[in-house]
Scaffold this motif. Structure first.
Motif, PDB file in Angstrom:
ATOM      1  N   ALA A 176      43.052  37.469  45.249  1.00  0.00           N
ATOM      2  CA  ALA A 176      42.749  37.481  43.810  1.00  0.00           C
ATOM      3  C   ALA A 176      41.882  38.690  43.460  1.00  0.00           C
ATOM      4  CB  ALA A 176      42.046  36.190  43.397  1.00  0.00           C
ATOM      5  N   PHE A 177      40.966  39.035  44.378  1.00  0.00           N
ATOM      6  CA  PHE A 177      40.085  40.175  44.159  1.00  0.00           C
ATOM      7  C   PHE A 177      40.897  41.473  44.166  1.00  0.00           C
ATOM      8  CE2 PHE A 177      36.051  41.938  43.689  1.00  0.00           C
ATOM      9  CZ  PHE A 177      35.846  42.982  44.567  1.00  0.00           C
ATOM     10  N   ALA A 178      41.854  41.572  45.084  1.00  0.00           N
ATOM     11  CA  ALA A 178      42.710  42.754  45.154  1.00  0.00           C
ATOM     12  C   ALA A 178      43.507  42.911  43.867  1.00  0.00           C
ATOM     13  CB  ALA A 178      43.643  42.650  46.352  1.00  0.00           C
ATOM     14  N   GLN A 179      43.941  41.806  43.308  1.00  0.00           N
ATOM     15  CA  GLN A 179      44.685  41.861  42.044  1.00  0.00           C
ATOM     16  C   GLN A 179      43.815  42.445  40.935  1.00  0.00           C
ATOM     17  OE1 GLN A 179      47.973  41.579  42.937  1.00  0.00           O
ATOM     18  NE2 GLN A 179      48.167  40.515  40.995  1.00  0.00           N
ATOM     19  N   THR A 180      42.523  42.126  40.950  1.00  0.00           N
ATOM     20  CA  THR A 180      41.623  42.637  39.930  1.00  0.00           C
ATOM     21  C   THR A 180      41.495  44.154  40.042  1.00  0.00           C
ATOM     22  OG1 THR A 180      40.397  40.569  40.020  1.00  0.00           O
ATOM     23  CG2 THR A 180      39.323  42.392  38.917  1.00  0.00           C
ATOM     24  N   VAL A 181      41.430  44.667  41.270  1.00  0.00           N
ATOM     25  CA  VAL A 181      41.396  46.108  41.480  1.00  0.00           C
ATOM     26  C   VAL A 181      42.650  46.744  40.881  1.00  0.00           C
ATOM     27  CG1 VAL A 181      41.494  47.935  43.218  1.00  0.00           C
ATOM     28  CG2 VAL A 181      39.991  45.990  43.564  1.00  0.00           C
ATOM     29  N   GLN A 182      43.786  46.161  41.216  1.00  0.00           N
ATOM     30  CA  GLN A 182      45.045  46.719  40.726  1.00  0.00           C
ATOM     31  C   GLN A 182      45.144  46.638  39.207  1.00  0.00           C
ATOM     32  OE1 GLN A 182      47.118  48.275  43.010  1.00  0.00           O
ATOM     33  NE2 GLN A 182      47.870  49.143  41.089  1.00  0.00           N
ATOM     34  N   ASP A 183      44.609  45.559  38.633  1.00  0.00           N
ATOM     35  CA  ASP A 183      44.609  45.434  37.174  1.00  0.00           C
ATOM     36  C   ASP A 183      43.848  46.600  36.538  1.00  0.00           C
ATOM     37  OD1 ASP A 183      46.075  43.133  37.255  1.00  0.00           O
ATOM     38  OD2 ASP A 183      44.378  41.773  36.970  1.00  0.00           O
ATOM     39  N   GLY A 184      42.699  46.931  37.121  1.00  0.00           N
ATOM     40  CA  GLY A 184      41.901  48.025  36.572  1.00  0.00           C
ATOM     41  C   GLY A 184      42.630  49.353  36.660  1.00  0.00           C
ATOM     42  N   ILE A 185      43.294  49.558  37.810  1.00  0.00           N
ATOM     43  CA  ILE A 185      44.013  50.810  38.004  1.00  0.00           C
ATOM     44  C   ILE A 185      45.222  50.892  37.072  1.00  0.00           C
ATOM     45  CG2 ILE A 185      45.371  52.120  39.682  1.00  0.00           C
ATOM     46  CD1 ILE A 185      43.289  51.001  41.757  1.00  0.00           C
ATOM     47  N   ASN A 186      45.889  49.765  36.866  1.00  0.00           N
ATOM     48  CA  ASN A 186      47.006  49.723  35.918  1.00  0.00           C
ATOM     49  C   ASN A 186      46.534  50.048  34.503  1.00  0.00           C
ATOM     50  OD1 ASN A 186      48.739  49.050  37.965  1.00  0.00           O
ATOM     51  ND2 ASN A 186      48.772  46.856  37.497  1.00  0.00           N
ATOM     52  N   SER A 187      45.332  49.580  34.165  1.00  0.00           N
ATOM     53  CA  SER A 187      44.779  49.875  32.834  1.00  0.00           C
ATOM     54  C   SER A 187      44.568  51.376  32.659  1.00  0.00           C
ATOM     55  CB  SER A 187      43.455  49.130  32.623  1.00  0.00           C
ATOM     56  OG  SER A 187      43.666  47.738  32.598  1.00  0.00           O
ATOM     57  N   VAL A 188      44.057  52.039  33.709  1.00  0.00           N
ATOM     58  CA  VAL A 188      43.867  53.493  33.657  1.00  0.00           C
ATOM     59  C   VAL A 188      45.219  54.179  33.442  1.00  0.00           C
ATOM     60  CG1 VAL A 188      43.216  55.534  34.986  1.00  0.00           C
ATOM     61  CG2 VAL A 188      41.762  53.512  35.036  1.00  0.00           C
ATOM     62  N   SER A 215      47.711  53.116  31.987  1.00  0.00           N
ATOM     63  CA  SER A 215      48.241  52.810  30.652  1.00  0.00           C
ATOM     64  C   SER A 215      47.350  53.336  29.526  1.00  0.00           C
ATOM     65  CB  SER A 215      48.407  51.291  30.499  1.00  0.00           C
ATOM     66  OG  SER A 215      49.298  50.795  31.471  1.00  0.00           O
ATOM     67  N   ASP A 216      46.383  54.213  29.863  1.00  0.00           N
ATOM     68  CA  ASP A 216      45.448  54.770  28.876  1.00  0.00           C
ATOM     69  C   ASP A 216      44.587  53.691  28.217  1.00  0.00           C
ATOM     70  OD1 ASP A 216      46.669  57.117  29.530  1.00  0.00           O
ATOM     71  OD2 ASP A 216      47.072  57.760  27.476  1.00  0.00           O
ATOM     72  N   LYS A 217      44.297  52.641  28.973  1.00  0.00           N
ATOM     73  CA  LYS A 217      43.400  51.589  28.472  1.00  0.00           C
ATOM     74  C   LYS A 217      42.080  51.716  29.226  1.00  0.00           C
ATOM     75  CE  LYS A 217      47.190  48.557  27.118  1.00  0.00           C
ATOM     76  NZ  LYS A 217      47.878  47.273  27.255  1.00  0.00           N
ATOM     77  N   TYR A 218      41.353  52.762  28.883  1.00  0.00           N
ATOM     78  CA  TYR A 218      40.150  53.098  29.654  1.00  0.00           C
ATOM     79  C   TYR A 218      39.008  52.114  29.422  1.00  0.00           C
ATOM     80  CZ  TYR A 218      42.737  57.379  30.373  1.00  0.00           C
ATOM     81  OH  TYR A 218      43.716  58.274  30.713  1.00  0.00           O
ATOM     82  N   ALA A 219      38.854  51.636  28.197  1.00  0.00           N
ATOM     83  CA  ALA A 219      37.800  50.650  27.931  1.00  0.00           C
ATOM     84  C   ALA A 219      38.048  49.400  28.751  1.00  0.00           C
ATOM     85  CB  ALA A 219      37.756  50.317  26.440  1.00  0.00           C
ATOM     86  N   GLN A 220      39.307  48.974  28.814  1.00  0.00           N
ATOM     87  CA  GLN A 220      39.684  47.791  29.585  1.00  0.00           C
ATOM     88  C   GLN A 220      39.414  48.024  31.077  1.00  0.00           C
ATOM     89  OE1 GLN A 220      43.357  45.712  28.348  1.00  0.00           O
ATOM     90  NE2 GLN A 220      44.048  45.942  30.465  1.00  0.00           N
ATOM     91  N   ALA A 221      39.744  49.206  31.560  1.00  0.00           N
ATOM     92  CA  ALA A 221      39.511  49.529  32.971  1.00  0.00           C
ATOM     93  C   ALA A 221      38.023  49.552  33.288  1.00  0.00           C
ATOM     94  CB  ALA A 221      40.134  50.882  33.304  1.00  0.00           C
ATOM     95  N   LYS A 222      37.223  50.132  32.401  1.00  0.00           N
ATOM     96  CA  LYS A 222      35.776  50.187  32.634  1.00  0.00           C
ATOM     97  C   LYS A 222      35.175  48.793  32.669  1.00  0.00           C
ATOM     98  CE  LYS A 222      35.485  54.692  30.377  1.00  0.00           C
ATOM     99  NZ  LYS A 222      35.195  55.392  29.116  1.00  0.00           N
ATOM    100  N   THR A 223      35.631  47.933  31.751  1.00  0.00           N
ATOM    101  CA  THR A 223      35.153  46.546  31.752  1.00  0.00           C
ATOM    102  C   THR A 223      35.545  45.855  33.052  1.00  0.00           C
ATOM    103  OG1 THR A 223      35.328  46.422  29.342  1.00  0.00           O
ATOM    104  CG2 THR A 223      35.287  44.336  30.542  1.00  0.00           C
TER     105      THR A 223
END
Length: 544
Positions: free
Chosen positions: A19-31, A33-41
């Motif tokens: 589950a933790f690995a998925q969170t890492v990937q979610d952040g990278i996917n946000s980057v 997709s140009d969703k930088y605020a989401q990635a930073k959060t």
């Protein structure tokens, strides 16, 4: 317009907690997709629960990936990562990447040493080193990046090569201007990518860089069809529509980009810049005003300077440009910025009453615009901007409407309003304005024609003629000069008589202010057409 490459890496980190690995990937996917605020959060929350060196690296790296890097925030996070683990190669790479972004040439050797110290065992370290070497348009080392990426691909083969290794390999080949190899790398990424829109967008921007516009549009359309919520595809589509002067379409693309990206101030800054490029100054100003106080980066002053310049507020533009130059690192001041300073100086010279100061401003204008032109910068059409300034910014719509009109003009105006890309109707409208002696209408319409067909030389000649008839000799001279420089060698013979008149006109207007130039130009006029009596007489008069 040079649109920044849409190329972002990703990373796979193997944790025991899935589950933790998925969170890492979610952040990278946000980057991605140009969703930088989401990635930073995302990464900030991860640090709150697990302040590891890796998590600090990913947050710091997000600040480097956004449209305008925030080096201070990135450095802060990389230092915290090293405090958590002093041996963290990723955070050492992060700090070296900051140096590279700022133009420190020693950073490449530093990145090489970090990779060497890691003994090249970790594919992720190899990948991040390569990514750093492709991240900045002005400061990079694509050869070394390709070397590291090939080793990273080799290390990753047992577990499966991630698609983003090939994305970055494609980016490195793009920097080397090897589009064939770049396309091969992107093609390898396509079957491996979970989000194929990401790959199609990269392929589309590669076609755009090669000026293969139809293939570019096809790839971008595939990206949007694959994932209609993938924001960077709309950014690429906006660049395509801006290239074809499809302003209304580009505005819609940017609305979609805004919808699917997020409210991160730096993403909004990118949107404001794109609106400006699309000549949508009202939306550009609205977006910038909303985020101006939320951004520390001095780039905001530069964009405001461009906006003020577009509004003809030269003193305000100079103030903002001075703020940018004084606060930004020297490596961030580009030839286009000096070109803009030159245009601002030309604008200030228009109202300067002190003769010495006026001359100094015009000298500065010519010198700084020359820097942008020598760098082959296309941020603005430099010569035509000088023409507009010399002409008081060009004709206003009110001036046009106050001039003569007729049913032919009114009918053509409706056709142009229905399709701004209708070059045939624009040509007929400009000619109709000339026939009616509505010179402001002719000037404005020829300007539109020149923006639509920048390589079509006769448009600049006609603009010069219209300015001359309107009594604006300074603007006429510049337009004629642009005509002369735009005529291709193969077209010289067909345009011989027109060139002869253009050279004569510039010579005649310069005979008192610049006799040397007048002699040079009238001689060329006579050479092109020895029967042109006005030029023959002027040549004899000047050379008495």
């Amino acid at each position: 317009m040079n649109v920044k490459k849409i190329a972002f890496g990703a990373a796979v980190v193997f944790f025991t907690n899935f589950a933790f690995a998925q969170t890492v990937q979610d952040g990278i996917n946000s980057v991605d997709s140009d969703k930088y605020a989401q990635a930073k959060t995302n990464f900030t929350n991860m640090i709150a629960s697990a302040p590891t060196a890796e998590n600090y690296f990913y947050l710091g790296n997000t600040y480097l990936k956004q449209g305008e890097p925030d080096y201070a925030a990135a450095t802060d996070n990389f230092n915290k990562g090293l405090a958590a683990d002093s041996k963290s190669y990723l955070n050492k790479l992060g700090l070296a990447t900051v140096k590279l972004g700022k133009g420190d040439k020693n950073a490449v050797a530093e990145i090489q040493k970090i990779v060497s110290d890691s003994r090249e065992k970790d594919a992720e370290v190899l990948f991040r080193a390569a990514e750093a070497l492709t991240l900045f348009e002005k400061n990079n080392s694509p050869d070394l990046a390709i070397q590291f990426l090939n080793k990273a691909i080799e290390r990753a083969e047992k577990k499966g090569v991630p698609a983003y290794y090939y994305y970055t390999l494609g980016d490195a080949y793009r920097l080397k201007r090897m589009p064939g190899d770049a396309m091969t790398a992107y093609d390898k990424a396509l079957p491996l990518a979970k989000n194929k829109a990401s790959v199609y967008t990269r392929i589309g921007t590669l076609w755009m860089a090669a000026q293969q516009w139809q293939q570019a549009k096809t790839s971008i359309d595939k990206a949007i069809a694959t994932d209609p919520s993938y924001a960077p595809a709309y950014k690429a589509l906006a660049a395509y529509d801006i290239r074809y002067q499809q302003n209304a379409k580009a505005t819609q693309d940017l609305i979609n980009y805004t919808k699917y990206a997020d409210e991160d101030p730096y993403t909004q800054l990118e949107i404001a810049k794109l609106y400006f490029t699309n000549e949508d100054y009202a939306n550009s100003k609205q977006v910038l005003d909303k985020i101006f106080d939320k951004i520390n980066d001095p780039i905001k002053f530069k964009l405001r300077a461009y906006q003020s310049y577009a509004d003809g507020k030269y003193a305000e533009a100079k103030q903002n440009m001075d703020s940018f130059v004084s606060q930004a690192e020297k490596s961030r001041v580009q030839p286009a910025d000096q070109g803009l300073q030159g245009l601002i100086a030309a604008g200030l010279a228009k109202t300067e009453t002190d003769a010495a100061k006026k001359t100094a401003l015009m000298t500065e204008a010519q010198q700084k615009v020359a820097i942008a032109k020598a760098a082959k910068d296309e941020t603005l059409k430099w010569d035509m901007e000088l023409v507009k300034i010399a002409g008081g910014g060009g004709a206003s719509q009110a001036d046009v409407d106050a001039g003569p009109t007729n049913p032919t003009i009114e009918g053509l105006k409706q056709k142009v309003a229905a399709n701004a890309q209708d070059s045939d109707s624009l040509f007929k409208l400009a000619t109709a304005y000339q026939d009616a002696k509505n010179w402001n209408g002719a000037i404005m319409t020829w300007q539109k024609m020149n923006a639509l067909l920048p390589d079509w030389a006769p448009g600049y000649y006609s603009l010069g003629y219209s300015y001359q008839q309107a009594g604006n000799n300074d603007a006429a001279k510049m337009a004629y000069e642009k005509f002369i420089s735009t005529v291709k060698p193969a077209e010289q013979e067909a345009n011989k008589q027109t060139l002869a008149y253009a050279y004569f006109a510039v010579a005649y207007m310069n005979k008192d202010s610049d006799p040397a130039k007048a002699k040079e130009y009238v001689a060329k006029s006579v050479q092109l057409d020895p029967t042109y009596q006005d030029a023959v007489k002027l040549n004899a008069e000047i050379n008495k």
